[in-house]
Motif scaffolding. Structure first.
Motif, PDB file in Angstrom:
ATOM      1  N   GLU B  32       0.935  -1.072  -0.228  1.00 48.80           N
ATOM      2  CA  GLU B  32       0.225  -0.085  -0.047  1.00 48.80           C
ATOM      3  C   GLU B  32       0.923   1.223   0.069  1.00 48.80           C
ATOM      4  OE1 GLU B  32      -2.619   0.239   3.382  1.00 48.80           O
ATOM      5  OE2 GLU B  32      -3.949  -1.440   2.276  1.00 48.80           O
ATOM      6  N   ARG B  33       0.732   2.046  -0.966  1.00 51.06           N
ATOM      7  CA  ARG B  33       1.432   3.390  -0.914  1.00 51.06           C
ATOM      8  C   ARG B  33       0.779   4.481  -0.322  1.00 51.06           C
ATOM      9  NH1 ARG B  33       5.839   2.736  -4.540  1.00 51.06           N
ATOM     10  NH2 ARG B  33       6.692   4.408  -3.467  1.00 51.06           N
ATOM     11  N   VAL B  34       1.279   4.830   0.992  1.00 46.93           N
ATOM     12  CA  VAL B  34       0.761   5.892   1.715  1.00 46.93           C
ATOM     13  C   VAL B  34       1.485   7.256   1.745  1.00 46.93           C
ATOM     14  CG1 VAL B  34      -0.361   4.369   3.331  1.00 46.93           C
ATOM     15  CG2 VAL B  34       2.099   5.066   3.678  1.00 46.93           C
ATOM     16  N   SER B  35       1.018   8.273   2.499  1.00 47.68           N
ATOM     17  CA  SER B  35       1.927   9.342   2.630  1.00 47.68           C
ATOM     18  C   SER B  35       3.135   9.085   3.429  1.00 47.68           C
ATOM     19  CB  SER B  35       1.009  10.532   3.370  1.00 47.68           C
ATOM     20  OG  SER B  35       0.496  10.113   4.469  1.00 47.68           O
ATOM     21  N   SER B  36       4.014  10.107   3.610  1.00 47.54           N
ATOM     22  CA  SER B  36       5.115   9.937   4.245  1.00 47.54           C
ATOM     23  C   SER B  36       4.887  10.186   5.851  1.00 47.54           C
ATOM     24  CB  SER B  36       6.282  10.788   3.581  1.00 47.54           C
ATOM     25  OG  SER B  36       7.471  10.833   4.560  1.00 47.54           O
ATOM     26  N   TRP B  37       5.646   9.728   6.717  1.00 48.64           N
ATOM     27  CA  TRP B  37       5.727   9.937   8.266  1.00 48.64           C
ATOM     28  C   TRP B  37       6.353  11.199   8.315  1.00 48.64           C
ATOM     29  CZ3 TRP B  37       2.960   7.971  12.137  1.00 48.64           C
ATOM     30  CH2 TRP B  37       2.254   6.822  12.123  1.00 48.64           C
ATOM     31  N   ARG B  92      -2.623  13.388   9.091  1.00 50.27           N
ATOM     32  CA  ARG B  92      -2.575  11.883   8.309  1.00 50.27           C
ATOM     33  C   ARG B  92      -1.357  11.568   7.835  1.00 50.27           C
ATOM     34  NH1 ARG B  92      -6.928  15.197   6.470  1.00 50.27           N
ATOM     35  NH2 ARG B  92      -9.070  14.662   7.132  1.00 50.27           N
ATOM     36  N   ALA B  93      -0.354  12.093   8.190  1.00 46.87           N
ATOM     37  CA  ALA B  93       0.919  11.651   7.456  1.00 46.87           C
ATOM     38  C   ALA B  93       1.423  10.303   7.939  1.00 46.87           C
ATOM     39  CB  ALA B  93       2.088  12.955   8.040  1.00 46.87           C
ATOM     40  N   GLY B  94       1.714   9.788   6.903  1.00 45.11           N
ATOM     41  CA  GLY B  94       2.107   8.148   7.008  1.00 45.11           C
ATOM     42  C   GLY B  94       1.043   7.241   7.499  1.00 45.11           C
ATOM     43  N   ASP B 181      -1.514  14.630   1.068  1.00 44.66           N
ATOM     44  CA  ASP B 181      -2.845  14.902   1.858  1.00 44.66           C
ATOM     45  C   ASP B 181      -3.969  15.847   1.103  1.00 44.66           C
ATOM     46  OD1 ASP B 181      -4.973  14.471   3.378  1.00 44.66           O
ATOM     47  OD2 ASP B 181      -4.333  15.454   5.182  1.00 44.66           O
ATOM     48  N   PRO B 182      -3.710  15.632  -0.390  1.00 44.42           N
ATOM     49  CA  PRO B 182      -4.246  16.714  -1.116  1.00 44.42           C
ATOM     50  C   PRO B 182      -5.639  16.953  -1.042  1.00 44.42           C
ATOM     51  CG  PRO B 182      -3.932  14.625  -2.576  1.00 44.42           C
ATOM     52  CD  PRO B 182      -3.396  14.424  -1.219  1.00 44.42           C
ATOM     53  N   LYS B 215      -0.519  14.699  -8.370  1.00 44.09           N
ATOM     54  CA  LYS B 215      -1.260  14.170  -7.132  1.00 44.09           C
ATOM     55  C   LYS B 215      -2.538  15.264  -7.146  1.00 44.09           C
ATOM     56  CE  LYS B 215       0.350  10.780  -4.681  1.00 44.09           C
ATOM     57  NZ  LYS B 215       1.335  10.890  -3.881  1.00 44.09           N
ATOM     58  N   LEU B 216      -2.226  16.354  -7.334  1.00 45.95           N
ATOM     59  CA  LEU B 216      -3.533  17.476  -7.244  1.00 45.95           C
ATOM     60  C   LEU B 216      -4.272  17.206  -8.264  1.00 45.95           C
ATOM     61  CD1 LEU B 216      -1.535  20.695  -6.150  1.00 45.95           C
ATOM     62  CD2 LEU B 216      -2.970  19.457  -4.879  1.00 45.95           C
TER      63      LEU B 216
END
Lengths: 141, 504
Positions: B32-37, B92-94, B181-182, B215-216
């Protein structure tokens, strides 16, 4: 499709948008490799601007070039955060690896400031570069 | 089947996350590709059932899966770097997949917008004002007051413009937010649009951020119906640093040269295409959904110090061991940030200087490291917080070289509209070179009989330094915008705190 038709097509793509000049110039630069005098004249005509106004915009921004350069381009970040991580010490080796075959262009910040030195080729980013890594990157560009 | 979570943030990808993801997939895992911590020294950072492993290369994957890896960092959410933070904008980061509407809704997404839309525009503006939120782009202007001005302005069309031209070296919070987190940014803009009565929004992103642009655009395709009738268009900059200045950005959006406009008129009254316009930074707009949640404004107002309210996403960059994104309430000191959280320099050498606030921010000497992170405290120390970037330098750095670079950068990036910046920056570069050379002898013209008022001995280093100080004064007070007006900060702070590097 000849060049004039392609330009017409790009201008038409952005018709009706507010402030269409920058999006048009980006597409012209990406698809035709540069924004030269002929392109300026045609865009000026289509947008009801003077050629001077369009040229003023083209010459203001670093991203637009007057002549095409078909060589691969490697952008190397030279801003403060990458300086703090030693990018200036890599420049000489990078230049000799690039030679005349690769365009080596300075950029100011790729947003990878905690993991510099950083470079960009197209949309691919590279971080934590040391001399060996950067030279390999330039040679494979 | 093992589920592995890996960031698809540009920094993780630049450090090889895609190859690591492919190796996990080849080993039969679901990735799963998530946002970065935001723990950049650990990227690529893999998360398996809450536990973290990093920094990983493809060669480390087998060991992670058979349990023999020595790259484990324990439970990520309990890592000291994360535990010490107070994440509101980066909550929400990570944790979420950037383009998953499901993840966004489950983590409190759209609550702020729905609540705002049930309120009158005046009530929304009043809550944002009460929260104490100030513009995160650098100037720190109260967001609520700006919105109030646009709300009260008369105009058939109004605009929301998001300034995502994050050109400052040492900053990457806007990029991380747009990539990670766009929807939060889009929700913040939709709330702003409701609050001031705007129909159209623009996000002006710099061309150096290709991942954020993609992404946006994808995010906007997914939620166009959610924010309708408000519309948002992504516009790409063209490599001009000065376009981060709000009036220059507006000119650029209109398709003109990115030249700065004189103020007044304020963009809030006469902005994009002459219409009332809110221009806010990414972090300002992305803080809004949280503030508009139930009790959000009051919580924001309780955090921070004096007039600097809420949290600031601070970016630790440059020569620092533990670099990354650290969001915390205002008031934290630099020594805590650099030594306790950042772990000192990456090179292991002593810290010589820290630049806070991007290329236009002052260089801060270790003697001043007890300065609290606060807009007013920094202003009083002739420094600025700017966009919250902290760039650390070790003792190998030459401060005269950095001062020269500041002037050179200003000369290259000046829009050319005002003289102190356009010409001052060029003269400043020359002066710093002459200071390095210890002054200069008289030139042939100055030696002629007609020039008998010239000092006979040429110009000394002290003469040139006095002239540089004078020039900086002129640039600071005479320039139209912050580019020329703030370039003296790095120059003067370097000169003041490290005179030896200038040959004293």
């Amino acid at each position: 499709m000849n060049r004039a038709d392609r330009l017409d097509e790009i201008v038409a793509r952005h018709a009706g948008r507010g402030g269409p000049l920058l999006p048009i110039l980006h597409d012209v630069q990406a698809e035709l490799g540069c924004v030269d005098g002929d392109a300026e004249a045609l865009i000026a005509d289509a947008l009801n601007l003077s050629r001077a106004e369009v040229h003023g915009v083209v010459s203001f921004y670093h991203d637009f070039t007057v002549r095409p350069d078909p060589r691969p381009q490697v952008q190397l970040c030279r801003a403060e955060a990458c300086k703090a991580r030693g990018v200036d010490g890599l420049v000489e080796a990078a230049q000799s690896a690039a030679g005349d075959r690769v365009q080596l262009k300075d950029v100011y910040c790729l947003g990878l400031c905690s993991a510099g030195p950083a470079a960009r080729i197209g949309d691919d980013l590279h971080a934590r570069l040391d001399q060996e890594g950067l030279v390999r990157l330039i040679e494979s560009a | 089947m093992t589920v592995v979570r890996l960031s698809d943030d540009a920094l993780a990808c630049a450090c090889g996350a895609d190859a690591v993801a492919a190796t996990f997939e080849a080993a039969g895992c679901t990735v799963e590709r998530v946002s970065s911590w935001g723990m950049h020294w650990l990227e690529p950072l893999a998360e398996i059932e809450g536990a973290g492993f990093g920094p990983l290369g493809p060669q480390d994957v087998a060991a992670v899966l058979d349990g023999s890896s020595d790259k484990g960092i324990g439970v990520i959410a309990q890592h000291p770097f994360i535990v010490r933070q107070q994440r509101l904008t980066f909550a929400r980061a990570g944790k979420t997949r950037p383009l998953s509407l499901e993840d966004y809704a489950q983590s409190g997404g759209w609550v702020g917008l729905e609540r705002a839309r049930a309120m009158s525009p005046e009530a929304v503006v009043s809550e944002v004002t009460q929260s104490g939120l100030r513009g995160r782009g650098g100037a720190g202007f109260p967001a609520g007051i700006k919105w109030q001005t646009v709300l009260e302005a008369k105009g058939a069309r109004k605009y929301i413009v998001c300034n995502a031209d994050e050109g400052d070296s040492g900053t990457f919070a806007d990029r991380m937010l747009m990539e990670g987190d766009p929807f939060a940014l889009i929700e913040g803009m939709a709330i702003a649009a409701h609050a001031v009565g705007a129909q159209q929004g623009y996000i002006y992103v710099r061309s150096e951020y290709p991942h954020a642009i993609t992404k946006l655009n994808s995010a906007l395709d997914l939620v166009a119906h959610k924010i309708a009738p408000f519309q948002i268009d992504v516009r790409v900059g063209a490599g001009a640093y000065v376009c981060g200045e709000e009036t220059s950005l507006l000119n650029s959006l209109e398709g003109k040269r990115g030249e700065v406009r004189a103020k007044p008129p304020l963009p809030a009254l006469t902005g994009l295409f002459g219409c009332p316009t809110v221009v806010n930074n990414v972090l300002t707009l992305a803080a809004v959904p949280h503030i508009m949640g139930e009790g959000g404004a009051a919580l924001y107002d309780r955090l921070g110090v004096a007039r600097s309210k809420g949290t600031m996403p601070i970016q630790l960059a440059g020569n620092i061991r533990h670099g990354g994104l650290f969001e915390t309430a205002f008031g934290i000191t630099l020594s805590d940030l650099i030594y306790e959280i950042g772990g000192g320099t990456a090179s292991g050498r002593p810290v010589k200087a820290v630049q806070v606030g991007g290329p236009l921010g002052a260089y801060i000497h270790p003697d001043q490291f007890d300065l609290p992170f606060d807009y007013e405290a920094y202003a009083a120390a002739d420094a600025l917080i700017g966009h919250g970037g902290v760039v650390v330098f070790d003792d190998t750095v030459d401060m005269r070289g950095l001062a020269r670079f500041a002037m050179e950068f200003c000369a290259v990036e000046s829009c050319g509209k005002c003289t102190p910046c356009r010409i001052g920056a060029v003269r400043g570069t020359e002066l710093i070179d002459r200071i390095g050379a210890g002054g200069r002898a008289l030139d042939p013209l100055e030696q002629t009989a007609q020039m008998h008022n010239m000092p006979k001995a040429g110009r000394s280093r002290a003469d040139e330094i006095a002239l540089l100080e004078d020039l900086c004064e002129t640039m600071k007070f005479g320039s139209l915008c912050a580019l020329g007006g703030f370039t003296p900060y790095p120059v003067m702070s370097a000169l003041k705190h490290w005179p030896k590097d200038f040959g004293a």
